[in-house]
Scaffold this active site. Sequence first.
Site, PDB file in Angstrom:
ATOM      1  N   CYS A  87       0.810  -1.223   0.000  1.00  0.00           N
ATOM      2  CA  CYS A  87       0.000   0.000   0.000  1.00  0.00           C
ATOM      3  C   CYS A  87       0.840   1.269   0.000  1.00  0.00           C
ATOM      4  CB  CYS A  87      -0.943   0.002   1.200  1.00  0.00           C
ATOM      5  SG  CYS A  87      -2.185  -1.299   1.138  1.00  0.00           S
ATOM      6  N   HIS A 136      -8.940   4.532  -0.914  1.00  0.00           N
ATOM      7  CA  HIS A 136      -7.614   3.920  -0.953  1.00  0.00           C
ATOM      8  C   HIS A 136      -7.370   3.109  -2.235  1.00  0.00           C
ATOM      9  CE1 HIS A 136      -3.890   2.210   0.141  1.00  0.00           C
ATOM     10  NE2 HIS A 136      -4.326   1.139   0.796  1.00  0.00           N
ATOM     11  N   CYS A 192     -13.277   1.061   8.706  1.00  0.00           N
ATOM     12  CA  CYS A 192     -12.482   0.557   7.580  1.00  0.00           C
ATOM     13  C   CYS A 192     -12.445   1.579   6.446  1.00  0.00           C
ATOM     14  CB  CYS A 192     -13.073  -0.744   7.069  1.00  0.00           C
ATOM     15  SG  CYS A 192     -13.343  -2.010   8.341  1.00  0.00           S
ATOM     16  N   SER A 193     -11.303   1.692   5.796  1.00  0.00           N
ATOM     17  CA  SER A 193     -11.162   2.633   4.678  1.00  0.00           C
ATOM     18  C   SER A 193     -11.882   2.109   3.448  1.00  0.00           C
ATOM     19  CB  SER A 193      -9.684   2.865   4.360  1.00  0.00           C
ATOM     20  OG  SER A 193      -9.042   1.650   4.003  1.00  0.00           O
ATOM     21  N   LYS A 241      -9.700   6.706   5.137  1.00  0.00           N
ATOM     22  CA  LYS A 241     -11.036   6.425   5.642  1.00  0.00           C
ATOM     23  C   LYS A 241     -12.111   7.093   4.804  1.00  0.00           C
ATOM     24  CE  LYS A 241     -14.236   4.952   8.048  1.00  0.00           C
ATOM     25  NZ  LYS A 241     -14.942   5.076   6.797  1.00  0.00           N
TER      26      LYS A 241
END
Length: 394
Positions: free
Chosen positions: A85, A338, A208-209, A334
């Site tokens: 990531c 992402h 969670c994103s 968030k």
Amino acid sequence: MASNGIRDRVAIVGMGCTPFGEHWDKGPDDLLVDAVTEACTSSGIPLADVDAFWLGTMTSGLSGLTLSRPLKLDYKPVTRVENFCATGSESFRNACYAVASGAYDMVMATGVEKLKDSGYSGLVVSMDGGDGTTAAMTAPAMFSLLAPAYAKKYGVDDAELKDVMARIAWKNHYNGARNPRAQFRKEVSKEAICASPLVAGPLGIFDCSGVSDGAAAAIIVRAEDAHRYTDKPIYVKGLAFAAGPAEGPMSPEYDYTSFTEVVRSAEDAYAQAGITNPRAELAMAEVHDCFTPTELVLCEDLGFSPRGTAWQDVMEGFFDLEGKLPVNPDGGLKSFGHPIGASGLRMMYEMWLQMRGEAGKRQINNPKVGLTHNLGGAPGRCVSFVSVVGSQVG
């Protein structure tokens, strides 16, 4: 770590970033073209003037052709990189080193990921071959282990920690609601966050994103050339990267309340940049809030809060947009989303906007120095990138 650093030797003179979200009508080609076009437009630099390119993507393309084909590049060097990531940050780091070394006068770092129609989600993790010792756990499950470990170590009641996590999510949605490019642009009440369905352990949906599509790009030149292209360049003060031995899940000493890779990379970046008290010297920070307890732990690993106290700083608003050290003023992973290869450059894009006074409703008052942090992997076995950037030389 013994990094010599490239403090104030390179500068960002142009940036672009697409909105992050569900781009069903666009592929990686379209997203890259949009981000690169904005970067060139913001600086007035023709694409033909860029000497070399770096592309970060994890799953959305192989080789430099992923970038050269849609941009119709005229036989320029294009290097494709991947580092979990932290892929977008790896693209930026290598591009900066290329200019600092004298190899090129002007380069571009890019990052892209197209996840929404790829079949990939945060619940599905691609594992390497390995030796069979890697835990077969989803990303939410792995990061959910941080919450009870933190609560136990520092004597925080489970219900109170749930409120802390909800406030982190609330903060980032508040910031994202003021960001026209964020994936989620609505405020969410703490009550709704706490009542959301559970995903793994104590983590609910709002912990969670978002999984999203997007791209970002940055044009980098030598610091002494920066004012030829813009009156508000952003100078690189420190770049640090650390890859750990990946022993955490197998080590009885690892307690899931810290990322050693983050601590080491932060120490290195601060030494390069001359930062001795990040809590007081940084005006803002973009951190890798893939999950709400991750942001909590990172605020201690990065030196924003003493050990065992970040939860109190969260509740007191220290990291709010109007707080003393705003964390994730653009909404973070968030709320902004992402797309893996683009996230590191998206963080840098927020530095670009904030230090130029162009962040609109979420503008921080006269920020001079900021930090970006990008994490890849899982607790106990990850890679970590930390940058420090500023609006002035010195």
